[in-house]
Design an enzyme around this catalytic site. Structure first.
Site, mmCIF file in Angstrom:
data_model
loop_
_atom_site.group_PDB
_atom_site.id
_atom_site.type_symbol
_atom_site.label_atom_id
_atom_site.label_comp_id
_atom_site.label_asym_id
_atom_site.label_seq_id
_atom_site.Cartn_x
_atom_site.Cartn_y
_atom_site.Cartn_z
ATOM 1 N N HIS A 1 -10.225 -5.467 -3.031
ATOM 2 C CA HIS A 1 -8.886 -5.682 -2.464
ATOM 3 C C HIS A 1 -9.009 -6.090 -1.009
ATOM 4 C CE1 HIS A 1 -9.936 -1.431 -2.094
ATOM 5 N NE2 HIS A 1 -9.284 -1.443 -0.946
ATOM 6 N N ASP B 1 0.863 -1.183 0.000
ATOM 7 C CA ASP B 1 0.000 0.000 0.000
ATOM 8 C C ASP B 1 0.903 1.237 0.000
ATOM 9 O OD1 ASP B 1 -1.772 2.169 0.997
ATOM 10 O OD2 ASP B 1 -3.206 0.550 1.308
ATOM 11 N N GLN C 1 -14.741 2.012 1.660
ATOM 12 C CA GLN C 1 -14.069 1.673 0.407
ATOM 13 C C GLN C 1 -13.805 2.949 -0.385
ATOM 14 O OE1 GLN C 1 -16.165 -1.107 -2.184
ATOM 15 N NE2 GLN C 1 -14.327 -1.479 -3.420
ATOM 16 N N HIS D 1 -6.921 -5.997 2.501
ATOM 17 C CA HIS D 1 -5.779 -5.402 3.218
ATOM 18 C C HIS D 1 -5.157 -6.457 4.122
ATOM 19 C CE1 HIS D 1 -6.845 -1.046 2.553
ATOM 20 N NE2 HIS D 1 -8.049 -1.559 2.390
ATOM 21 N N ASN E 1 -13.045 -3.617 2.737
ATOM 22 C CA ASN E 1 -14.137 -2.642 2.778
ATOM 23 C C ASN E 1 -15.022 -2.759 1.542
ATOM 24 O OD1 ASN E 1 -12.970 -1.548 5.143
ATOM 25 N ND2 ASN E 1 -11.594 -0.265 3.926
HETATM 26 P P1 AMP Z 1 -9.975 1.110 0.697
HETATM 27 O O1 AMP Z 1 -10.212 2.317 1.568
HETATM 28 O O2 AMP Z 1 -10.264 -0.185 1.387
HETATM 29 O O3 AMP Z 1 -10.648 1.240 -0.650
HETATM 30 O O4 AMP Z 1 -8.414 1.076 0.475
HETATM 31 C C1 AMP Z 1 -7.742 1.662 -0.588
HETATM 32 C C2 AMP Z 1 -6.277 1.549 -0.272
HETATM 33 O O5 AMP Z 1 -5.549 1.664 -1.475
HETATM 34 C C3 AMP Z 1 -5.758 2.631 0.682
HETATM 35 O O6 AMP Z 1 -5.123 1.996 1.778
HETATM 36 C C4 AMP Z 1 -4.769 3.405 -0.180
HETATM 37 O O7 AMP Z 1 -3.660 3.848 0.556
HETATM 38 C C5 AMP Z 1 -4.374 2.377 -1.216
HETATM 39 N N1 AMP Z 1 -3.950 2.905 -2.514
HETATM 40 C C6 AMP Z 1 -4.558 3.846 -3.246
HETATM 41 N N2 AMP Z 1 -3.892 4.043 -4.411
HETATM 42 C C7 AMP Z 1 -2.860 3.165 -4.412
HETATM 43 C C8 AMP Z 1 -1.811 2.876 -5.325
HETATM 44 N N3 AMP Z 1 -1.678 3.531 -6.474
HETATM 45 N N4 AMP Z 1 -0.909 1.906 -5.004
HETATM 46 C C9 AMP Z 1 -1.029 1.242 -3.829
HETATM 47 N N5 AMP Z 1 -1.984 1.482 -2.916
HETATM 48 C C10 AMP Z 1 -2.885 2.434 -3.191
#
Ligand code: AMP
Ligand code: ZN
Length: 133
Positions: free
Chosen positions: A99, A30, A93, A101, A86
């Site tokens: 995805h 992440d 989300q 985590h 999420n």
């Molecule tokens: P969510 O809130 O469950 O949708 O999580 C999205 C996650 O994606 C967050 O923890 C962000 O920090 C991560 N994220 C967003 N853009 C990228 C990216 N380009 N590469 C890696 N992680 C990312």
């Protein structure tokens, strides 16, 4: 999904911090990690969230999460691991490509993943059990 950032990352079209790859998944770091080693398990095909993820893929994602958690224990010597996922904006989300985590936890990491415990009446619990059972 033309403009989905996780589609591009998962398919390797844009660079990422890949730590594991299978035919159907890529596991990346992440970019704004909760803790040192926070990883995301991404299917290469686009699914918006858990609702439309095929069940075999859900099973594979959890197997990968287990493998990553074991690896984090072994190599990062973390004190614990949270598996988090999420679905929809109301649940936090922010990227609408499924995805999982995998978040290594350290005793003094200062992060909080939790909720305020509710205090339902036994009637409320009965009602919800009727609805969901
Ligand atoms: P969510 O809130 O469950 O949708 O999580 C999205 C996650 O994606 C967050 O923890 C962000 O920090 C991560 N994220 C967003 N853009 C990228 C990216 N380009 N590469 C890696 N992680 C990312
Ligand atoms: Zn996507």
């Amino acid at each position: 999904m033309e403009n989905c950032i996780f589609c591009k990352i998962a398919k390797g079209e844009i660079p990422s911090g890949t730590i594991e790859e299978t035919n159907q998944f890529r596991v990346v770091l992440d970019v704004s990690p909760a803790t040192r080693g926070h990883a995301l398990i991404l299917p290469k095909a686009h699914y918006t969230n858990l609702y439309d993820l095929p069940e075999e893929m859900a099973a594979e994602a959890m197997k990968l999460a287990q493998k990553m958690a074991q690896r984090m224990k072994e190599r990062l010597h973390c004190d614990g691991v949270n598996i988090l996922q999420n679905n929809e904006e109301a649940a936090g989300q922010t990227v609408f490509h499924f995805h999982l985590h995998v978040i290594p936890r350290y005793r003094e990491d200062g992060q909080k993943i939790g909720w305020k415990p509710g205090e339902p009446t036994s009637q409320e619990l009965d009602e919800i059990r009727e609805l969901l059972g």
